[in-house]
Scaffold this motif. Structure first.
Motif, PDB file in Angstrom:
ATOM      1  N   PRO A 207     -20.934 -33.106 -31.567  1.00  0.00           N
ATOM      2  CA  PRO A 207     -21.042 -32.837 -30.128  1.00  0.00           C
ATOM      3  C   PRO A 207     -20.884 -34.084 -29.259  1.00  0.00           C
ATOM      4  CG  PRO A 207     -22.807 -31.745 -31.344  1.00  0.00           C
ATOM      5  CD  PRO A 207     -22.136 -32.675 -32.302  1.00  0.00           C
ATOM      6  N   GLN A 208     -21.370 -35.224 -29.751  1.00  0.00           N
ATOM      7  CA  GLN A 208     -21.267 -36.441 -28.952  1.00  0.00           C
ATOM      8  C   GLN A 208     -19.815 -36.916 -28.856  1.00  0.00           C
ATOM      9  OE1 GLN A 208     -24.009 -37.314 -27.325  1.00  0.00           O
ATOM     10  NE2 GLN A 208     -24.997 -35.641 -28.410  1.00  0.00           N
ATOM     11  N   LEU A 209     -19.102 -36.896 -29.980  1.00  0.00           N
ATOM     12  CA  LEU A 209     -17.695 -37.286 -29.950  1.00  0.00           C
ATOM     13  C   LEU A 209     -16.870 -36.295 -29.135  1.00  0.00           C
ATOM     14  CD1 LEU A 209     -17.132 -38.487 -33.634  1.00  0.00           C
ATOM     15  CD2 LEU A 209     -17.166 -39.904 -31.579  1.00  0.00           C
ATOM     16  N   LEU A 210     -17.194 -35.012 -29.227  1.00  0.00           N
ATOM     17  CA  LEU A 210     -16.461 -34.013 -28.446  1.00  0.00           C
ATOM     18  C   LEU A 210     -16.632 -34.247 -26.948  1.00  0.00           C
ATOM     19  CD1 LEU A 210     -17.024 -30.688 -30.423  1.00  0.00           C
ATOM     20  CD2 LEU A 210     -14.885 -31.960 -30.137  1.00  0.00           C
ATOM     21  N   ARG A 211     -17.814 -34.668 -26.534  1.00  0.00           N
ATOM     22  CA  ARG A 211     -18.028 -34.987 -25.115  1.00  0.00           C
ATOM     23  C   ARG A 211     -17.099 -36.118 -24.676  1.00  0.00           C
ATOM     24  NH1 ARG A 211     -23.167 -33.086 -26.541  1.00  0.00           N
ATOM     25  NH2 ARG A 211     -24.353 -32.073 -24.843  1.00  0.00           N
ATOM     26  N   LEU A 212     -16.926 -37.109 -25.546  1.00  0.00           N
ATOM     27  CA  LEU A 212     -16.057 -38.238 -25.211  1.00  0.00           C
ATOM     28  C   LEU A 212     -14.587 -37.834 -25.244  1.00  0.00           C
ATOM     29  CD1 LEU A 212     -17.946 -41.019 -27.194  1.00  0.00           C
ATOM     30  CD2 LEU A 212     -18.099 -40.498 -24.755  1.00  0.00           C
ATOM     31  N   ASP A 213     -14.216 -36.953 -26.171  1.00  0.00           N
ATOM     32  CA  ASP A 213     -12.845 -36.438 -26.194  1.00  0.00           C
ATOM     33  C   ASP A 213     -12.559 -35.635 -24.924  1.00  0.00           C
ATOM     34  OD1 ASP A 213     -12.425 -37.569 -28.682  1.00  0.00           O
ATOM     35  OD2 ASP A 213     -12.884 -35.736 -29.787  1.00  0.00           O
ATOM     36  N   LEU A 214     -13.530 -34.808 -24.521  1.00  0.00           N
ATOM     37  CA  LEU A 214     -13.386 -34.082 -23.252  1.00  0.00           C
ATOM     38  C   LEU A 214     -13.235 -35.068 -22.104  1.00  0.00           C
ATOM     39  CD1 LEU A 214     -13.579 -31.512 -21.450  1.00  0.00           C
ATOM     40  CD2 LEU A 214     -16.064 -31.863 -21.440  1.00  0.00           C
ATOM     41  N   GLY A 215     -13.963 -36.174 -22.177  1.00  0.00           N
ATOM     42  CA  GLY A 215     -13.916 -37.166 -21.116  1.00  0.00           C
ATOM     43  C   GLY A 215     -12.537 -37.780 -20.950  1.00  0.00           C
ATOM     44  N   ILE A 216     -11.934 -38.254 -22.040  1.00  0.00           N
ATOM     45  CA  ILE A 216     -10.624 -38.906 -21.908  1.00  0.00           C
ATOM     46  C   ILE A 216      -9.562 -37.881 -21.542  1.00  0.00           C
ATOM     47  CG2 ILE A 216      -9.975 -38.760 -24.353  1.00  0.00           C
ATOM     48  CD1 ILE A 216      -9.334 -41.699 -21.908  1.00  0.00           C
ATOM     49  N   LEU A 217      -9.720 -36.637 -22.044  1.00  0.00           N
ATOM     50  CA  LEU A 217      -8.779 -35.573 -21.653  1.00  0.00           C
ATOM     51  C   LEU A 217      -8.863 -35.328 -20.144  1.00  0.00           C
ATOM     52  CD1 LEU A 217      -8.180 -32.225 -23.530  1.00  0.00           C
ATOM     53  CD2 LEU A 217      -8.441 -32.247 -21.046  1.00  0.00           C
ATOM     54  N   THR A 218     -10.085 -35.209 -19.630  1.00  0.00           N
ATOM     55  CA  THR A 218     -10.264 -34.962 -18.199  1.00  0.00           C
ATOM     56  C   THR A 218      -9.782 -36.132 -17.367  1.00  0.00           C
ATOM     57  OG1 THR A 218     -12.199 -33.594 -18.701  1.00  0.00           O
ATOM     58  CG2 THR A 218     -11.946 -34.344 -16.427  1.00  0.00           C
ATOM     59  N   LEU A 219     -10.079 -37.347 -17.806  1.00  0.00           N
ATOM     60  CA  LEU A 219      -9.697 -38.534 -17.039  1.00  0.00           C
ATOM     61  C   LEU A 219      -8.189 -38.602 -16.863  1.00  0.00           C
ATOM     62  CD1 LEU A 219     -10.927 -41.089 -15.725  1.00  0.00           C
ATOM     63  CD2 LEU A 219     -10.522 -42.280 -17.881  1.00  0.00           C
ATOM     64  N   HIS A 220      -7.438 -38.369 -17.935  1.00  0.00           N
ATOM     65  CA  HIS A 220      -5.977 -38.466 -17.829  1.00  0.00           C
ATOM     66  C   HIS A 220      -5.360 -37.199 -17.247  1.00  0.00           C
ATOM     67  CE1 HIS A 220      -4.886 -42.395 -19.536  1.00  0.00           C
ATOM     68  NE2 HIS A 220      -6.158 -42.345 -19.902  1.00  0.00           N
ATOM     69  N   MET A 221      -6.058 -36.072 -17.346  1.00  0.00           N
ATOM     70  CA  MET A 221      -5.615 -34.886 -16.630  1.00  0.00           C
ATOM     71  C   MET A 221      -5.676 -35.136 -15.122  1.00  0.00           C
ATOM     72  SD  MET A 221      -7.268 -31.191 -16.039  1.00  0.00           S
ATOM     73  CE  MET A 221      -7.617 -31.730 -14.367  1.00  0.00           C
ATOM     74  N   VAL A 222      -6.793 -35.698 -14.671  1.00  0.00           N
ATOM     75  CA  VAL A 222      -6.968 -35.974 -13.248  1.00  0.00           C
ATOM     76  C   VAL A 222      -5.964 -37.016 -12.769  1.00  0.00           C
ATOM     77  CG1 VAL A 222      -8.563 -37.015 -11.589  1.00  0.00           C
ATOM     78  CG2 VAL A 222      -9.383 -35.276 -13.183  1.00  0.00           C
ATOM     79  N   LEU A 223      -5.766 -38.072 -13.554  1.00  0.00           N
ATOM     80  CA  LEU A 223      -4.806 -39.112 -13.162  1.00  0.00           C
ATOM     81  C   LEU A 223      -3.414 -38.516 -12.985  1.00  0.00           C
ATOM     82  CD1 LEU A 223      -4.162 -42.191 -12.826  1.00  0.00           C
ATOM     83  CD2 LEU A 223      -3.559 -42.157 -15.255  1.00  0.00           C
ATOM     84  N   THR A 224      -2.951 -37.744 -13.981  1.00  0.00           N
ATOM     85  CA  THR A 224      -1.598 -37.196 -13.917  1.00  0.00           C
ATOM     86  C   THR A 224      -1.467 -36.176 -12.795  1.00  0.00           C
ATOM     87  OG1 THR A 224      -1.482 -37.488 -16.318  1.00  0.00           O
ATOM     88  CG2 THR A 224       0.248 -36.186 -15.295  1.00  0.00           C
ATOM     89  N   ALA A 225      -2.468 -35.316 -12.651  1.00  0.00           N
ATOM     90  CA  ALA A 225      -2.423 -34.319 -11.573  1.00  0.00           C
ATOM     91  C   ALA A 225      -2.372 -34.987 -10.209  1.00  0.00           C
ATOM     92  CB  ALA A 225      -3.631 -33.392 -11.673  1.00  0.00           C
ATOM     93  N   ASN A 226      -3.093 -36.066 -10.042  1.00  0.00           N
ATOM     94  CA  ASN A 226      -3.062 -36.781  -8.768  1.00  0.00           C
ATOM     95  C   ASN A 226      -1.660 -37.264  -8.426  1.00  0.00           C
ATOM     96  OD1 ASN A 226      -5.673 -37.452  -7.137  1.00  0.00           O
ATOM     97  ND2 ASN A 226      -6.324 -37.409  -9.264  1.00  0.00           N
ATOM     98  N   PHE A 227      -0.947 -37.762  -9.445  1.00  0.00           N
ATOM     99  CA  PHE A 227       0.384 -38.312  -9.163  1.00  0.00           C
ATOM    100  C   PHE A 227       1.447 -37.227  -9.039  1.00  0.00           C
ATOM    101  CE2 PHE A 227      -1.510 -42.382 -10.190  1.00  0.00           C
ATOM    102  CZ  PHE A 227      -0.911 -43.179  -9.215  1.00  0.00           C
ATOM    103  N   VAL A 228       1.067 -35.968  -9.271  1.00  0.00           N
ATOM    104  CA  VAL A 228       1.958 -34.868  -8.910  1.00  0.00           C
ATOM    105  C   VAL A 228       2.071 -34.767  -7.392  1.00  0.00           C
ATOM    106  CG1 VAL A 228       2.237 -32.348  -8.991  1.00  0.00           C
ATOM    107  CG2 VAL A 228       1.555 -33.592 -11.049  1.00  0.00           C
TER     108      VAL A 228
END
Length: 453
Positions: A207-228
């Protein structure tokens, strides 16, 4: 480090950094360029921006495994050739579908895992943390340079010219690979730098690693969506000519990098990492909500991007450190493989969802979408266990039979400052989790066997 290790670190970081520079330079300029492509829709424009992430996520681990079989350099060269072909396809495309194909091919040249494996072949365990940190820094530098260089190059050579330039950089990387990167004396598997297929169930059920995987997924999702939509906000709403967009990106990036440093120091030295981490996520979410309301004002965009990149840089630097703290001693490479794949899935998801939200709800909808994803991440981060302030460390211990490995594991685990020790007989290595401020390094080195580089 030896001269060979320094040359390996600098040359391989340069190869991968230039590859990512070519990938990132499209971010600040593509949304405006895409308006003139045949068949374009907001969704397809976003998909073109993030398409590389899907193929990169799918192929990077298989490419790494292939490099174990046929050698690192051939796989890296193959990946750079595929990347160059994708760049040429995108450069010649006059439809949005052609650019999507080119971007997907760029991502298919997935060399990250193979480069990490070659770095591990060419460096000793005691220097690997420094080398990998430098590797990560080269990616961050590439991103910063790309946001400034993209608008400038767009003015001089246009977006097709940027794609052609990335193809040339990839081919130059092949030349560097075979003329400057040292030849390893041996290729062998590195559990601290490469994923173990049999361990994925283990790390993906943590569960702890999954939280961090969710974190990097969300961080780069937000970055890419912003530059759309950010180039559109700056150009269409705030009235800033596209060739001058770097006027905004350069100062906010520099100031953002400067601001993050004291927070990282406080987090690590004062052991306040979790509250700082959660605070940065909340700051990102608030920034997105404010961008939804104030994206018509140039000064508001600039100020909010300063907050965005301050928090983004802090999270980007902190997440790998948390992975190292949380991952089991003998599964760091596998945990990092899952983490890296999550990052690229995030880039793909951000492009696709950002393009969809832009088409359905306009610019405001994209920023609201990002704020919602960040709220989910903030809840997940707030409920994670406080991290243990431990580092991973690999010790070369030579050949061990199973009984000797068990005995050595117990001896190492009994040392002051060592929280976890796993000796893998076939790896000739001990994988440790330790507190660097407590461990007695001289005592630890008594168990070490020197390894030639």
């Amino acid at each position: 480090m030896t001269g060979v290790e320094k040359r390996a670190a600098s040359s391989l970081s340069a190869i991968f950094g230039l590859r990512m520079l070519g990938m990132f330079m499209i971010l600040p300029v593509f949304a405006l360029y895409a308006e003139h492509l045949d068949g374009v829709t907001p969704f397809l424009a976003g998909l073109a921006i993030g398409a590389y992430g899907l193929t990169q996520a799918l192929l990077q681990i298989p490419f790494g495994m292939l490099s174990d079989r046929i050698g690192r350099k051939p796989v890296i060269a193959l990946g750079l050739i595929i990347f160059a072909i994708g760049s040429v396809v995108a450069a010649q495309a006059d439809t949005i579908h052609g650019v999507i194909l080119g971007r997907a091919l760029q991502g298919a040249g997935a060399i990250a895992a193979a480069i990490m494996a070659l770095l591990a072949d060419l460096t000793r365990e005691e220097h690997r943390t420094k080398v990998l940190a430098g590797f990560g820094a080269s990616i961050g530098l590439s991103f910063s340079l790309a946001l400034v260089a993209g608008p400038l190059l767009d003015r001089w050579i246009g977006v097709p010219g940027i794609f052609w330039l990335t193809a040339v950089l990839a081919l130059g990387g092949i030349a560097v690979l075979f003329t400057w990167v040292p030849k390893p004396s041996h290729n062998h598997f590195h559990r601290d730098a490469e994923p173990v297929p049999g361990q994925f169930k283990r790390v993906l059920s943590d569960p702890q690693l999954l939280r961090l995987d969710l974190g990097i997924l969300t961080l780069h999702m937000v970055l890419t969506a912003n530059f759309v939509v950010l180039p559109l906000a700056l150009h269409d709403y705030a009235g800033l000519d596209k060739m001058h967009h770097w006027w905004v990106y350069l100062p906010v990036l520099l100031l953002g990098m400067a601001v993050m440093v004291p927070f990282i120091i406080i987090g690590e030295k004062k052991r306040k990492l979790k509250p700082i981490f959660v605070g940065a996520i909340v700051t990102l979410g608030l920034t997105e909500l404010l961008l939804a309301e104030f994206h018509h004002s140039l000064w508001a965009i600039a100020g909010l991007l300063f907050l965005f990149f301050s928090a983004f840089n802090l999270l980007e630097a902190t997440l790998p450190s948390l992975i190292a703290k949380v991952a089991p001693a003998d599964a760091k490479g596998t945990a990092m493989g899952a983490y890296s794949s999550s990052q690229f899935i995030g880039a793909f998801t951000g492009g696709a969802l950002g393009g969809w939200a832009h088409g359905q709800f306009g610019l405001t909808g994209v920023f609201i979408l990002c704020a919602g994803m960040l709220a989910i991440w903030a809840i997940a981060a707030a409920t994670m266990a406080p991290p243990r302030y431990l580092s991973t460390f690999t010790l070369r211990v030579g050949e061990q039979d199973p009984a000797g490995a068990t005995e050595l594991s117990a001896k190492l685990a009994a040392l002051a400052g060592v929280a976890e020790a796993v000796v893998i007989p076939g790896d000739e290595a001990a994988y440790l989790k330790l507190d660097r401020e407590v461990v007695n390094w001289d005592e630890l080195e008594r168990f070490s066997v020197a390894e030639p580089v």
